[in-house]
Design an enzyme around this catalytic site. Structure first.
Site, short mmCIF file in Angstrom:
data_model
loop_
_atom_site.label_atom_id
_atom_site.label_comp_id
_atom_site.label_asym_id
_atom_site.label_seq_id
_atom_site.Cartn_x
_atom_site.Cartn_y
_atom_site.Cartn_z
N GLY A 199 4.83 -8.07 -3.49
CA GLY A 199 3.88 -6.97 -3.30
C GLY A 199 2.63 -7.04 -4.13
O GLY A 199 1.77 -6.16 -4.03
N PRO B 243 7.06 -12.97 -4.83
CA PRO B 243 5.67 -12.91 -4.35
C PRO B 243 5.48 -13.76 -3.09
O PRO B 243 5.97 -14.88 -3.01
CB PRO B 243 4.87 -13.48 -5.52
CG PRO B 243 5.81 -14.42 -6.19
CD PRO B 243 7.19 -13.83 -6.03
N CYS C 56 -8.72 -9.57 25.56
CA CYS C 56 -9.07 -8.35 26.28
C CYS C 56 -8.49 -7.12 25.59
O CYS C 56 -7.58 -6.46 26.10
CB CYS C 56 -8.57 -8.44 27.71
SG CYS C 56 -9.13 -9.95 28.48
N GLU C 57 -8.97 -6.82 24.41
CA GLU C 57 -8.58 -5.64 23.65
C GLU C 57 -9.78 -5.26 22.80
O GLU C 57 -10.39 -6.13 22.17
CB GLU C 57 -7.45 -5.96 22.65
CG GLU C 57 -6.15 -6.43 23.22
CD GLU C 57 -5.17 -5.31 23.51
OE1 GLU C 57 -5.45 -4.15 23.13
OE2 GLU C 57 -4.15 -5.60 24.14
C1 LIG Z 1 7.36 -8.88 2.42
C2 LIG Z 1 8.30 -8.94 1.28
C3 LIG Z 1 7.98 -9.64 0.12
C4 LIG Z 1 6.64 -10.29 -0.09
O1 LIG Z 1 5.62 -9.35 -0.17
P1 LIG Z 1 4.14 -9.82 -0.62
O2 LIG Z 1 3.35 -8.58 -0.53
O3 LIG Z 1 3.71 -10.87 0.33
O4 LIG Z 1 4.26 -10.34 -2.02
C5 LIG Z 1 8.92 -9.73 -0.88
N1 LIG Z 1 10.15 -9.14 -0.75
C6 LIG Z 1 10.49 -8.45 0.35
C7 LIG Z 1 11.83 -7.84 0.43
C8 LIG Z 1 9.58 -8.33 1.39
O5 LIG Z 1 9.93 -7.62 2.49
#
Ligand SMILES: *Cc1c(COP(=O)(O)O)cnc(C)c1O
Length: 415
Positions: free
Chosen positions: A238, A273, A342-343
């Site tokens: 995240g 990540p 086409c959107e």
């Molecule tokens: C999508 C996801 C990630 C990666 O998220 P990023 O924002 O790309 O770092 C990590 N763990 C889980 C469980 C996810 O669903």
């Protein structure tokens, strides 16, 4: 940095993007191996000697070459399907460094993951835990599990990629963890190992992560009191990247604050990540096909579209647009970059001050994550090629799909 101008031409490492266009045509994804590796190392090295595993989240970019490069430098992997599991194994990854996330693992997926010996299942519900227990029992083995908790913190990101609120489908409520783990602890087929959370994507502040960690640590202590020992915490992915001019998280500072909070015990820390490893390490190259201006609007119609790069249409996100030739002079305007689909939602960028002519090439920056992996064949458009650059070397790591590829699994009814 993997992408920069030399003599007014945009380069990927030491290769001119114009040479890549000559070799592989447009549209095209281009990745920098050095950037991918350095991004991963930044996470890995920030932990110092503290036990840890950086599990790259495969869904951000699952190209085999990307997985292989990361596997060679010791990355673990966060997978969400059997397809991703088989990909990482094929790319040379060690199953014992894989964690398996996702809300709806099938029996078949669980069986295969147990067969190859993944490190841990990140379990999202009681029902799923029961299913994992049953499969492990049938196989006469034991599954290592971690419960995904929903810490009910606001990640302050786009609602589609916010996952840590009670209203989201992910994880179990904090209050349900102790009873669920009491049951798991009594099962000979389950080994309780960890707790995990993943509260959203493209976070640009550390505080929601640290709030979630506090809640997880409270649970570790609670479980310890009933003799359930947690040995690792998986804090998910995240971490946001710079797409425009947003303030982003300092990875070293983030990891230092994690270690500060967990230093009392020797809990192994896992991070997952995805975007932060590959996002800035990729660009999407596209060609201006036509210019179309009316009294209100200037449209540059490009050969790339929402099927190739969905993020702008899906999440209204911003990607910087750079001309491949910085010196190109054409029509000055605030251009909307729109694709052939086409959107009305088929745009890759809006209102960008650029000087454009037909035939120009443009690079949409920071498209290494959730770019190719979210692409589709909508409008029967073959998926584009992917290239990896390393120094002055470039390798086609996915061939452009052919027209034949589009329908070779389809059948006409003969009557
Ligand atoms: C999508 C996801 C990630 C990666 O998220 P990023 O924002 O790309 O770092 C990590 N763990 C889980 C469980 C996810 O669903």
């Amino acid at each position: 940095m993997g992408f920069s101008y030399k003599n007014h031409i945009l380069y990927a490492e030491s290769v001119a993007i114009t040479d890549l266009i000559d070799a592989y045509e447009s549209p095209l994804y281009v990745y920098s191996r050095t950037d991918i590796e350095n991004n991963w190392y930044e996470f890995d090295q920030a932990f110092g000697t503290h036990p840890h595993l950086v599990c790259y989240a495969v869904k951000a970019n699952s190209n085999l070459a990307v997985l292989n490069v990361l596997s060679k430098i010791g990355s673990g992997f966060d997978i969400v399907s059997i397809g991703e599991l088989e990909r990482v194994l094929f790319a040379g990854a060690d199953a014992s460094r894989c964690v398996f996330s996702g809300v709806a693992k099938t029996k078949f997926e669980i069986k295969r993951a147990l067969e190859v010996g993944i490190f841990c299942f990140n379990v999202e519900s009681m029902a799923e835990m029961n299913r994992i227990e049953q499969v492990a029992k049938d196989m006469g083995t034991q599954a290592q599990i971690s419960l995904r908790i929903n810490p009910n913190v606001d990640a302050k990101t786009h609602p589609y990629i916010s996952t840590g609120l009670k209203e989201n489908k992910f994880g179990v409520d904090i209050d349900d963890v102790v009873p669920i783990y009491r049951m798991a602890h009594n099962s000979p087929y389950l080994a309780v190992k960890g707790l995990n959370c993943h509260i959203g994507s493209q976070l640009v502040e550390v505080s929601p992560f640290l709030d979630a960690l506090d809640k997880v640590l409270e649970l570790v202590a609670k479980l310890d009191k009933i003799n359930i020992r947690i040995t690792h915490l998986d804090l998910g992915g995240g971490i946001g990247i710079k797409y425009n001019n947003e303030q982003i998280i300092d990875i070293n500072a983030y990891i230092a604050s994690i270690l500060d909070k967990v230093k009392m015990n020797d809990l192994k820390i896992i991070l997952e990540p995805g975007r932060a490893v590959v996002g800035n390490a990729g660009v999407f190259v596209t060609k201006v096909e036509f210019l179309k201006q009316n009294s209100d609007k200037s449209f540059a119609i490009i050969d790339g579209a929402m099927n190739d790069l969905l993020r702008p249409a899906f999440y209204q996100t911003y990607h910087q647009v750079l001309p491949v030739n910085e010196n190109a002079k054409g029509v000055d305007a605030n251009w909307d970059l729109v694709g052939p689909i086409c959107e009305t939602g088929d745009f890759l960028a809006k209102n960008r001050k650029l000087s454009l002519s037909e035939g120009d090439y443009l690079a949409l920056m920071s498209t290494g994550a959730y770019g190719f992996t979210m692409s589709s064949n909508y409008n029967s458009r073959p998926r584009v090629a992917e290239v990896m650059v390393s120094g002055n070397q470039h390798t086609l790591v996915r061939e452009r799909e052919t027209i034949q590829d589009l329908f070779n699994k389809e059948h006409i009814i003969n009557d």
